[in-house]
Scaffold this active site. Sequence first.
Site, PDB file in Angstrom:
ATOM      1  N   GLY A 115     100.125  32.256  81.719  1.00  0.00           N
ATOM      2  CA  GLY A 115      99.613  33.018  82.854  1.00  0.00           C
ATOM      3  C   GLY A 115     100.037  32.417  84.189  1.00  0.00           C
ATOM      4  N   ASP A 125      98.630  31.055  73.838  1.00  0.00           N
ATOM      5  CA  ASP A 125      98.396  32.233  74.676  1.00  0.00           C
ATOM      6  C   ASP A 125      98.530  33.490  73.828  1.00  0.00           C
ATOM      7  OD1 ASP A 125      98.675  34.316  76.799  1.00  0.00           O
ATOM      8  OD2 ASP A 125      98.835  32.594  78.139  1.00  0.00           O
ATOM      9  N   ASN A 137      97.528  39.009  78.987  1.00  0.00           N
ATOM     10  CA  ASN A 137      97.848  39.317  80.389  1.00  0.00           C
ATOM     11  C   ASN A 137      99.028  38.486  80.886  1.00  0.00           C
ATOM     12  OD1 ASN A 137      97.283  40.743  82.819  1.00  0.00           O
ATOM     13  ND2 ASN A 137      96.355  38.891  83.672  1.00  0.00           N
ATOM     14  N   PHE A 176      92.722  27.868  80.471  1.00  0.00           N
ATOM     15  CA  PHE A 176      92.885  28.940  81.463  1.00  0.00           C
ATOM     16  C   PHE A 176      92.610  30.319  80.861  1.00  0.00           C
ATOM     17  CE2 PHE A 176      96.076  25.744  82.853  1.00  0.00           C
ATOM     18  CZ  PHE A 176      95.719  25.601  84.181  1.00  0.00           C
ATOM     19  N   SER A 203      85.571  29.191  89.018  1.00  0.00           N
ATOM     20  CA  SER A 203      85.940  29.970  90.200  1.00  0.00           C
ATOM     21  C   SER A 203      84.867  29.833  91.268  1.00  0.00           C
ATOM     22  CB  SER A 203      86.056  31.436  89.778  1.00  0.00           C
ATOM     23  OG  SER A 203      86.097  32.280  90.894  1.00  0.00           O
ATOM     24  N   TYR A 211      82.150  39.283  85.364  1.00  0.00           N
ATOM     25  CA  TYR A 211      83.158  38.210  85.301  1.00  0.00           C
ATOM     26  C   TYR A 211      82.566  36.888  85.794  1.00  0.00           C
ATOM     27  CZ  TYR A 211      86.975  35.268  87.036  1.00  0.00           C
ATOM     28  OH  TYR A 211      87.791  34.202  87.314  1.00  0.00           O
ATOM     29  N   LYS A 268      81.842  32.939  83.941  1.00  0.00           N
ATOM     30  CA  LYS A 268      82.227  31.598  84.421  1.00  0.00           C
ATOM     31  C   LYS A 268      80.996  30.708  84.523  1.00  0.00           C
ATOM     32  CE  LYS A 268      86.592  32.201  84.666  1.00  0.00           C
ATOM     33  NZ  LYS A 268      87.474  31.490  83.732  1.00  0.00           N
ATOM     34  N   TYR A 298      88.195  27.124  91.440  1.00  0.00           N
ATOM     35  CA  TYR A 298      89.295  27.516  92.325  1.00  0.00           C
ATOM     36  C   TYR A 298      88.781  28.445  93.412  1.00  0.00           C
ATOM     37  CZ  TYR A 298      91.730  26.797  87.795  1.00  0.00           C
ATOM     38  OH  TYR A 298      92.169  26.352  86.575  1.00  0.00           O
ATOM     39  N   PHE A 299      89.337  28.280  94.617  1.00  0.00           N
ATOM     40  CA  PHE A 299      89.091  29.259  95.681  1.00  0.00           C
ATOM     41  C   PHE A 299      90.139  30.371  95.519  1.00  0.00           C
ATOM     42  CE2 PHE A 299      85.317  28.133  98.091  1.00  0.00           C
ATOM     43  CZ  PHE A 299      84.895  27.117  97.239  1.00  0.00           C
TER      44      PHE A 299
HETATM   45  P1  NAD Z   1      96.246  35.028  84.106  1.00  0.00           P
HETATM   46  O1  NAD Z   1      95.694  36.278  83.553  1.00  0.00           O
HETATM   47  O2  NAD Z   1      97.581  35.054  84.755  1.00  0.00           O
HETATM   48  O3  NAD Z   1      96.290  33.904  82.949  1.00  0.00           O
HETATM   49  C1  NAD Z   1      95.368  33.866  81.900  1.00  0.00           C
HETATM   50  C2  NAD Z   1      96.177  33.703  80.619  1.00  0.00           C
HETATM   51  O4  NAD Z   1      95.268  33.627  79.506  1.00  0.00           O
HETATM   52  C3  NAD Z   1      97.110  34.873  80.346  1.00  0.00           C
HETATM   53  O5  NAD Z   1      98.373  34.355  79.993  1.00  0.00           O
HETATM   54  C4  NAD Z   1      96.462  35.612  79.183  1.00  0.00           C
HETATM   55  O6  NAD Z   1      97.427  36.234  78.343  1.00  0.00           O
HETATM   56  C5  NAD Z   1      95.738  34.475  78.476  1.00  0.00           C
HETATM   57  N1  NAD Z   1      94.567  34.891  77.707  1.00  0.00           N
HETATM   58  C6  NAD Z   1      93.531  35.672  78.102  1.00  0.00           C
HETATM   59  N2  NAD Z   1      92.628  35.781  77.118  1.00  0.00           N
HETATM   60  C7  NAD Z   1      93.104  35.048  76.073  1.00  0.00           C
HETATM   61  C8  NAD Z   1      92.620  34.750  74.781  1.00  0.00           C
HETATM   62  N3  NAD Z   1      91.454  35.250  74.327  1.00  0.00           N
HETATM   63  N4  NAD Z   1      93.342  33.934  73.985  1.00  0.00           N
HETATM   64  C9  NAD Z   1      94.514  33.431  74.401  1.00  0.00           C
HETATM   65  N5  NAD Z   1      95.032  33.684  75.609  1.00  0.00           N
HETATM   66  C10 NAD Z   1      94.329  34.482  76.442  1.00  0.00           C
HETATM   67  O7  NAD Z   1      95.166  34.434  85.106  1.00  0.00           O
HETATM   68  P2  NAD Z   1      95.260  33.202  86.116  1.00  0.00           P
HETATM   69  O8  NAD Z   1      95.216  33.759  87.493  1.00  0.00           O
HETATM   70  O9  NAD Z   1      96.343  32.286  85.748  1.00  0.00           O
HETATM   71  O10 NAD Z   1      93.850  32.545  85.849  1.00  0.00           O
HETATM   72  C11 NAD Z   1      93.698  31.444  84.970  1.00  0.00           C
HETATM   73  C12 NAD Z   1      92.223  31.069  84.907  1.00  0.00           C
HETATM   74  O11 NAD Z   1      91.750  30.768  86.206  1.00  0.00           O
HETATM   75  C13 NAD Z   1      91.313  32.164  84.373  1.00  0.00           C
HETATM   76  O12 NAD Z   1      90.316  31.535  83.574  1.00  0.00           O
HETATM   77  C14 NAD Z   1      90.684  32.755  85.615  1.00  0.00           C
HETATM   78  O13 NAD Z   1      89.425  33.305  85.354  1.00  0.00           O
HETATM   79  C15 NAD Z   1      90.586  31.528  86.496  1.00  0.00           C
HETATM   80  N6  NAD Z   1      90.572  31.835  87.945  1.00  0.00           N
HETATM   81  C16 NAD Z   1      91.619  32.538  88.478  1.00  0.00           C
HETATM   82  C17 NAD Z   1      91.613  32.839  89.842  1.00  0.00           C
HETATM   83  C18 NAD Z   1      92.736  33.635  90.455  1.00  0.00           C
HETATM   84  O14 NAD Z   1      92.571  34.153  91.544  1.00  0.00           O
HETATM   85  N7  NAD Z   1      93.893  33.747  89.842  1.00  0.00           N
HETATM   86  C19 NAD Z   1      90.545  32.395  90.650  1.00  0.00           C
HETATM   87  C20 NAD Z   1      89.522  31.665  90.075  1.00  0.00           C
HETATM   88  C21 NAD Z   1      89.552  31.384  88.702  1.00  0.00           C
HETATM   89  C1  UD1 Z   2      88.412  38.200  94.450  1.00  0.00           C
HETATM   90  C2  UD1 Z   2      87.194  38.389  93.574  1.00  0.00           C
HETATM   91  C3  UD1 Z   2      86.678  36.997  93.190  1.00  0.00           C
HETATM   92  C4  UD1 Z   2      87.765  36.209  92.490  1.00  0.00           C
HETATM   93  C5  UD1 Z   2      88.974  36.120  93.412  1.00  0.00           C
HETATM   94  C6  UD1 Z   2      90.117  35.452  92.725  1.00  0.00           C
HETATM   95  C7  UD1 Z   2      86.164  40.532  94.186  1.00  0.00           C
HETATM   96  C8  UD1 Z   2      85.004  41.198  94.847  1.00  0.00           C
HETATM   97  N1  UD1 Z   2      86.200  39.184  94.276  1.00  0.00           N
HETATM   98  O1  UD1 Z   2      88.003  37.458  95.576  1.00  0.00           O
HETATM   99  O2  UD1 Z   2      85.553  37.094  92.349  1.00  0.00           O
HETATM  100  O3  UD1 Z   2      87.311  34.905  92.181  1.00  0.00           O
HETATM  101  O4  UD1 Z   2      89.396  37.445  93.774  1.00  0.00           O
HETATM  102  O5  UD1 Z   2      91.119  35.128  93.634  1.00  0.00           O
HETATM  103  O6  UD1 Z   2      87.017  41.180  93.607  1.00  0.00           O
HETATM  104  N2  UD1 Z   2      91.735  42.502 100.776  1.00  0.00           N
HETATM  105  C9  UD1 Z   2      92.175  43.589 101.500  1.00  0.00           C
HETATM  106  N3  UD1 Z   2      93.024  44.472 100.907  1.00  0.00           N
HETATM  107  C10 UD1 Z   2      93.451  44.340  99.616  1.00  0.00           C
HETATM  108  C11 UD1 Z   2      92.988  43.229  98.873  1.00  0.00           C
HETATM  109  C12 UD1 Z   2      92.127  42.337  99.484  1.00  0.00           C
HETATM  110  O7  UD1 Z   2      91.807  43.752 102.670  1.00  0.00           O
HETATM  111  O8  UD1 Z   2      94.205  45.196  99.128  1.00  0.00           O
HETATM  112  C13 UD1 Z   2      90.854  41.518 101.438  1.00  0.00           C
HETATM  113  C14 UD1 Z   2      89.487  41.357 100.779  1.00  0.00           C
HETATM  114  O9  UD1 Z   2      88.573  42.270 101.313  1.00  0.00           O
HETATM  115  C15 UD1 Z   2      89.171  39.900 101.124  1.00  0.00           C
HETATM  116  C16 UD1 Z   2      90.547  39.217 101.152  1.00  0.00           C
HETATM  117  O10 UD1 Z   2      91.487  40.261 101.331  1.00  0.00           O
HETATM  118  O11 UD1 Z   2      88.617  39.799 102.412  1.00  0.00           O
HETATM  119  C17 UD1 Z   2      90.870  38.489  99.866  1.00  0.00           C
HETATM  120  O12 UD1 Z   2      90.700  39.367  98.770  1.00  0.00           O
HETATM  121  P1  UD1 Z   2      91.084  38.965  97.276  1.00  0.00           P
HETATM  122  O13 UD1 Z   2      92.454  38.416  97.230  1.00  0.00           O
HETATM  123  O14 UD1 Z   2      90.771  40.122  96.401  1.00  0.00           O
HETATM  124  O15 UD1 Z   2      90.104  37.748  96.931  1.00  0.00           O
HETATM  125  P2  UD1 Z   2      88.500  37.644  97.024  1.00  0.00           P
HETATM  126  O16 UD1 Z   2      87.903  38.876  97.567  1.00  0.00           O
HETATM  127  O17 UD1 Z   2      88.180  36.372  97.711  1.00  0.00           O
END
Ligand code: NAD
Ligand code: UD1
Length: 336
Positions: free
Chosen positions: A10, A31, A35, A80, A124, A148, A152, A176-177
């Site tokens: 991912g 994996d 996704n 992840f 998260s 969701y 977490k 993570y932010f």
């Molecule tokens: P992503 O979807 O790109 O990666 C997740 C990976 O896990 C994918 O490759 C998917 O195929 C795999 N996966 C999902 N369910 C599975 C399962 N049951 N068994 C095996 N593989 C599985 O997402 P990401 O952005 O890389 O996020 C990674 C982690 O970080 C996640 O746990 C997500 O909730 C967390 N997180 C992400 C963000 C963000 O904004 N990207 C923010 C906060 C937390």
């Molecule tokens: C979103 C999720 C949060 C998750 C995070 C992962 C929601 C309500 N929250 O957060 O739970 O942990 O992603 O990174 O979905 N924005 C626009 N136009 C767009 C997309 C976003 O204006 O098309 C704005 C949003 O209103 C926000 C900022 O951009 O103010 C960031 O948005 P986004 O990237 O979706 O992240 P979060 O809202 O922080």
Amino acid sequence: MKVMVCGGAGYIGSHTVVELIASGHAVVVVDSHANSSPKALERVERITGEKVENACVDVRDAAALAGVFSRHDFDAVIHFAALKSVGESWQKPLTYFDNNISGTIVLMQEMARAGVGKFVFSSSATVYGAPDFSPIPESAALRTASPYGRTKLIAEELIEELSHVDPGFKAAVLRYFNPVGAHQSGLIGEDPSGTPNNLMPYICQVAVGRRPYLQIFGNDYPTRDGTGVRDYVHVVDLARAHVRAVEHLGKGGETFTVNLGTGCGHSVLEVVAAFERVSGRQVPLSYAPRRAGDVAEYFASPELARRLLGWKAEYDLDRMCEDAWRWQSMSPDGYV
Ligand code: NAD
Ligand code: UD1
């Protein structure tokens, strides 16, 4: 160390695999590709020059996981593997509970059977819900605003409980932010399926011509320019924090929870301006009503991660936009 990376194909996982290998660790990816594309790992191999073993296994499949554990002598697991779309979790809460909570339980069970006790978990900032203030310390009140987010929070609680009960189990819980950006090579990056939910991939797809304009969700927030403020953190900085976390546990560190952010908030308009500056592209935009569940502003206190892990984010917003744009322009349709 030898590390099992669940969800390693991912977005954040693939960048972490690169940084683990760069730091001399051995990696096996698990994996299901629910996704992600296996092509991401081919790109990781191009970047690192090393073959990456990839087991196409769902973490809820105990027998298949046991098979991977039996073939390797792991020191740690980084987890992840989860579904991550807030909006989708309202439509399919049970799918999210099963994948994210059951998946974590099965994985921890198989770790226990295999005698592997070091665990790094992707949490998260969503566990802070609508926070009372920023910068947010780890001690802030926890609340969830979506199914969701609940997955977490529950996983965090299970991990904390297990580490109290089982002295052999030590975990790093990383909150993570807003992860954005891509590897400097432009070979790997974020490849959302369908319409992107998050800001940076949406901006990238507008800039590359896949979508006509960006909708800004709300310009009447009590922030400096009325648009939402978030703590964007470069995915490579985030990946390096995982290396620090796993090494910290490897040296005998106790269970801990830390925020991973820069400590700085940027508004939507500031992100758009930075992106336009570094890419030289215009990002047409329009204003839309606020998105349900959004909060005005939040950013991390990254102090604990600095003190405990010696980790601090290095890359600024311009660099995040520059790298996101390089990835998008080199692979306009993602991993096709
Ligand atoms: P992503 O979807 O790109 O990666 C997740 C990976 O896990 C994918 O490759 C998917 O195929 C795999 N996966 C999902 N369910 C599975 C399962 N049951 N068994 C095996 N593989 C599985 O997402 P990401 O952005 O890389 O996020 C990674 C982690 O970080 C996640 O746990 C997500 O909730 C967390 N997180 C992400 C963000 C963000 O904004 N990207 C923010 C906060 C937390
Ligand atoms: C979103 C999720 C949060 C998750 C995070 C992962 C929601 C309500 N929250 O957060 O739970 O942990 O992603 O990174 O979905 N924005 C626009 N136009 C767009 C997309 C976003 O204006 O098309 C704005 C949003 O209103 C926000 C900022 O951009 O103010 C960031 O948005 P986004 O990237 O979706 O992240 P979060 O809202 O922080």
